[in-house]
Design a protein around this motif. Structure first.
Motif, PDB file in Angstrom:
ATOM      1  N   SER A  38       0.798  -1.224   0.000  1.00 47.70           N
ATOM      2  CA  SER A  38       0.000   0.000   0.000  1.00 47.70           C
ATOM      3  C   SER A  38       0.835   1.279   0.000  1.00 47.70           C
ATOM      4  CB  SER A  38      -0.919   0.019   1.230  1.00 47.70           C
ATOM      5  OG  SER A  38      -0.151   0.116   2.430  1.00 47.70           O
ATOM      6  N   GLY A  39       2.103   1.149   0.418  1.00 47.14           N
ATOM      7  CA  GLY A  39       2.951   2.333   0.533  1.00 47.14           C
ATOM      8  C   GLY A  39       2.690   3.123   1.801  1.00 47.14           C
ATOM      9  N   GLU A  40       1.946   2.523   2.738  1.00 48.61           N
ATOM     10  CA  GLU A  40       1.575   3.202   3.976  1.00 48.61           C
ATOM     11  C   GLU A  40       2.367   2.644   5.158  1.00 48.61           C
ATOM     12  OE1 GLU A  40      -0.381   5.768   4.258  1.00 48.61           O
ATOM     13  OE2 GLU A  40      -0.987   5.812   2.139  1.00 48.61           O
ATOM     14  N   LEU A  41       3.474   3.279   5.507  1.00 44.49           N
ATOM     15  CA  LEU A  41       4.288   2.830   6.638  1.00 44.49           C
ATOM     16  C   LEU A  41       3.552   2.979   7.961  1.00 44.49           C
ATOM     17  CD1 LEU A  41       6.997   1.751   7.649  1.00 44.49           C
ATOM     18  CD2 LEU A  41       7.824   4.118   7.753  1.00 44.49           C
ATOM     19  N   ASP A  42       2.547   3.849   7.998  1.00 39.37           N
ATOM     20  CA  ASP A  42       1.772   4.049   9.228  1.00 39.37           C
ATOM     21  C   ASP A  42       1.153   2.753   9.732  1.00 39.37           C
ATOM     22  OD1 ASP A  42       2.382   6.694   9.358  1.00 39.37           O
ATOM     23  OD2 ASP A  42       0.476   7.424   8.566  1.00 39.37           O
ATOM     24  N   LEU A  43       0.890   1.814   8.841  1.00 39.63           N
ATOM     25  CA  LEU A  43       0.331   0.524   9.255  1.00 39.63           C
ATOM     26  C   LEU A  43       1.286  -0.174  10.222  1.00 39.63           C
ATOM     27  CD1 LEU A  43      -0.983  -0.819   5.819  1.00 39.63           C
ATOM     28  CD2 LEU A  43      -2.347   0.128   7.695  1.00 39.63           C
ATOM     29  N   VAL A  44       2.572  -0.121   9.904  1.00 44.86           N
ATOM     30  CA  VAL A  44       3.593  -0.746  10.745  1.00 44.86           C
ATOM     31  C   VAL A  44       3.801   0.067  12.022  1.00 44.86           C
ATOM     32  CG1 VAL A  44       6.001  -1.463  10.899  1.00 44.86           C
ATOM     33  CG2 VAL A  44       4.757  -1.744   8.748  1.00 44.86           C
ATOM     34  N   LEU A  45       3.894   1.375  11.878  1.00 41.12           N
ATOM     35  CA  LEU A  45       4.120   2.236  13.043  1.00 41.12           C
ATOM     36  C   LEU A  45       2.978   2.115  14.050  1.00 41.12           C
ATOM     37  CD1 LEU A  45       5.452   5.447  11.243  1.00 41.12           C
ATOM     38  CD2 LEU A  45       6.772   3.706  12.474  1.00 41.12           C
ATOM     39  N   ASP A  46       1.762   2.058  13.554  1.00 44.37           N
ATOM     40  CA  ASP A  46       0.601   1.925  14.448  1.00 44.37           C
ATOM     41  C   ASP A  46       0.646   0.609  15.214  1.00 44.37           C
ATOM     42  OD1 ASP A  46      -0.310   4.375  13.602  1.00 44.37           O
ATOM     43  OD2 ASP A  46      -1.827   3.567  12.232  1.00 44.37           O
ATOM     44  N   LEU A  47       1.006  -0.461  14.510  1.00 43.29           N
ATOM     45  CA  LEU A  47       1.092  -1.779  15.154  1.00 43.29           C
ATOM     46  C   LEU A  47       2.141  -1.778  16.254  1.00 43.29           C
ATOM     47  CD1 LEU A  47       0.545  -4.882  15.273  1.00 43.29           C
ATOM     48  CD2 LEU A  47       2.377  -5.123  13.589  1.00 43.29           C
ATOM     49  N   LEU A  48       3.350  -1.319  15.921  1.00 42.32           N
ATOM     50  CA  LEU A  48       4.441  -1.335  16.892  1.00 42.32           C
ATOM     51  C   LEU A  48       4.174  -0.387  18.060  1.00 42.32           C
ATOM     52  CD1 LEU A  48       7.531  -1.394  14.487  1.00 42.32           C
ATOM     53  CD2 LEU A  48       6.431  -3.319  15.641  1.00 42.32           C
ATOM     54  N   ASN A  49       3.705   0.794  17.759  1.00 47.04           N
ATOM     55  CA  ASN A  49       3.434   1.769  18.820  1.00 47.04           C
ATOM     56  C   ASN A  49       2.381   1.255  19.795  1.00 47.04           C
ATOM     57  OD1 ASN A  49       5.268   3.634  17.865  1.00 47.04           O
ATOM     58  ND2 ASN A  49       3.774   4.742  16.624  1.00 47.04           N
ATOM     59  N   ALA A  50       1.334   0.651  19.251  1.00 49.86           N
ATOM     60  CA  ALA A  50       0.248   0.151  20.104  1.00 49.86           C
ATOM     61  C   ALA A  50       0.735  -0.958  21.021  1.00 49.86           C
ATOM     62  CB  ALA A  50      -0.911  -0.341  19.232  1.00 49.86           C
ATOM     63  N   GLU A  51       1.519  -1.882  20.476  1.00 52.34           N
ATOM     64  CA  GLU A  51       1.974  -3.018  21.275  1.00 52.34           C
ATOM     65  C   GLU A  51       3.002  -2.591  22.323  1.00 52.34           C
ATOM     66  OE1 GLU A  51       3.156  -6.346  18.966  1.00 52.34           O
ATOM     67  OE2 GLU A  51       1.151  -6.648  18.123  1.00 52.34           O
ATOM     68  N   ILE A  52       3.926  -1.713  21.928  1.00 52.34           N
ATOM     69  CA  ILE A  52       4.927  -1.230  22.886  1.00 52.34           C
ATOM     70  C   ILE A  52       4.257  -0.419  23.984  1.00 52.34           C
ATOM     71  CG2 ILE A  52       6.889   0.329  23.186  1.00 52.34           C
ATOM     72  CD1 ILE A  52       7.856  -0.514  20.428  1.00 52.34           C
ATOM     73  N   GLU A  53       3.329   0.448  23.591  1.00 50.24           N
ATOM     74  CA  GLU A  53       2.649   1.298  24.578  1.00 50.24           C
ATOM     75  C   GLU A  53       1.869   0.461  25.589  1.00 50.24           C
ATOM     76  OE1 GLU A  53      -0.536   5.032  24.788  1.00 50.24           O
ATOM     77  OE2 GLU A  53       0.161   4.277  22.850  1.00 50.24           O
ATOM     78  N   GLN A  54       1.165  -0.543  25.099  1.00 55.43           N
ATOM     79  CA  GLN A  54       0.370  -1.382  26.000  1.00 55.43           C
ATOM     80  C   GLN A  54       1.260  -2.145  26.982  1.00 55.43           C
ATOM     81  OE1 GLN A  54      -2.258  -4.153  24.046  1.00 55.43           O
ATOM     82  NE2 GLN A  54      -2.707  -5.275  25.917  1.00 55.43           N
ATOM     83  N   GLU A  55       2.303  -2.782  26.456  1.00 58.24           N
ATOM     84  CA  GLU A  55       3.188  -3.569  27.310  1.00 58.24           C
ATOM     85  C   GLU A  55       3.949  -2.683  28.287  1.00 58.24           C
ATOM     86  OE1 GLU A  55       4.871  -7.090  28.753  1.00 58.24           O
ATOM     87  OE2 GLU A  55       3.230  -6.784  27.325  1.00 58.24           O
ATOM     88  N   LEU A  56       4.451  -1.561  27.795  1.00 59.96           N
ATOM     89  CA  LEU A  56       5.242  -0.669  28.638  1.00 59.96           C
ATOM     90  C   LEU A  56       4.395  -0.028  29.729  1.00 59.96           C
ATOM     91  CD1 LEU A  56       8.057   0.412  29.075  1.00 59.96           C
ATOM     92  CD2 LEU A  56       7.563   2.244  27.444  1.00 59.96           C
ATOM     93  N   GLU A  57       3.164   0.291  29.410  1.00 60.20           N
ATOM     94  CA  GLU A  57       2.265   0.895  30.404  1.00 60.20           C
ATOM     95  C   GLU A  57       2.012  -0.074  31.555  1.00 60.20           C
ATOM     96  OE1 GLU A  57      -0.152   3.554  32.371  1.00 60.20           O
ATOM     97  OE2 GLU A  57       1.076   3.939  30.596  1.00 60.20           O
TER      98      GLU A  57
END
Length: 201
Positions: free
Chosen positions: A131-150
């Motif tokens: 798709s050319g949309e890197l946000d798909l990857v950034l959203d996935l990683l950010n969400a998982e890191i944020e949840q675990e880190l919180e």
């Protein structure tokens, strides 16, 4: 001079950091390049069907090209016979290409594995390329890191309030602290190191 609690925390920190080698090892990250449905095996199959060696050759290093070429020529000759012989030739060339690819990455070859859907992270990463949309990857990683880190962060904060009440409470805080620090440190190291996965790198 550090007191005993501080010494124990340092020891635990070193041990925990060592374990991150396994956690962040790209070779253990569910790679799909050794599966029948993976891009390497698919490329090898296409190479035999089309007679285009380059389709498979891009997945191995220059030093491995001679061995792969020899396997390709043999496989192609047998593949043209059709039937069971053709199937075996295709299988042989897929296995050879995947084996060499794994060697180029620096990982052991453990056989060509059955097809299965890629893990969620790989599926999202490939979807982003399409798709050319890197946000798909950034959203996935950010969400998982944020949840675990919180979760880990709140555990440390809660344990810190009670750590002086007893030895057991102090150990609970130390454990939470080490897990928090090693998690943050491990992610940061992985980011700084960049990708290790590659062909002949």
């Amino acid at each position: 001079m550090k007191n005993m609690d501080e010494v124990m925390i340092c020891i635990c920190l070193v041990v925990s950091l060592s374990s991150l080698v396994v956690v962040f090892d790209p070779g253990r990250a569910g790679a799909h390049c050794d599966r029948v449905s993976g891009p390497v095996a698919v490329a090898a199959r296409q190479a035999v069907k089309s007679g285009d060696f380059k389709t498979a050759a891009i997945w191995v290093s220059e030093e491995q090209s001679k061995e792969l070429r020899s396997a390709f020529d043999t496989s192609l000759e047998v593949y043209k016979m059709g039937g069971k012989a053709g199937e075996l030739a295709e299988q042989y060339f897929m296995e050879t290409t995947v084996r060499l690819h794994r060697e180029a990455e620096g990982f052991p070859y453990e056989g060509l594995k059955p097809a299965q859907p890629p893990s969620r992270d790989i599926a999202v990463a490939e979807s982003a390329l399409t798709s050319g949309e890197l946000d798909l990857v950034l959203d996935l990683l950010n969400a998982e890191i944020e949840q675990e880190l919180e979760e880990i962060f709140q555990e440390v904060r809660t344990a810190e309030k009670n750590k002086s009440r007893s030895l057991e409470a102090g150990r609970e805080w130390a454990d939470a602290y080490v897990r928090y620090i090693t998690y943050v440190h491990g992610i940061h190291q992985a980011i700084q190191a960049g990708p290790e996965h590659g062909v002949g790198k």
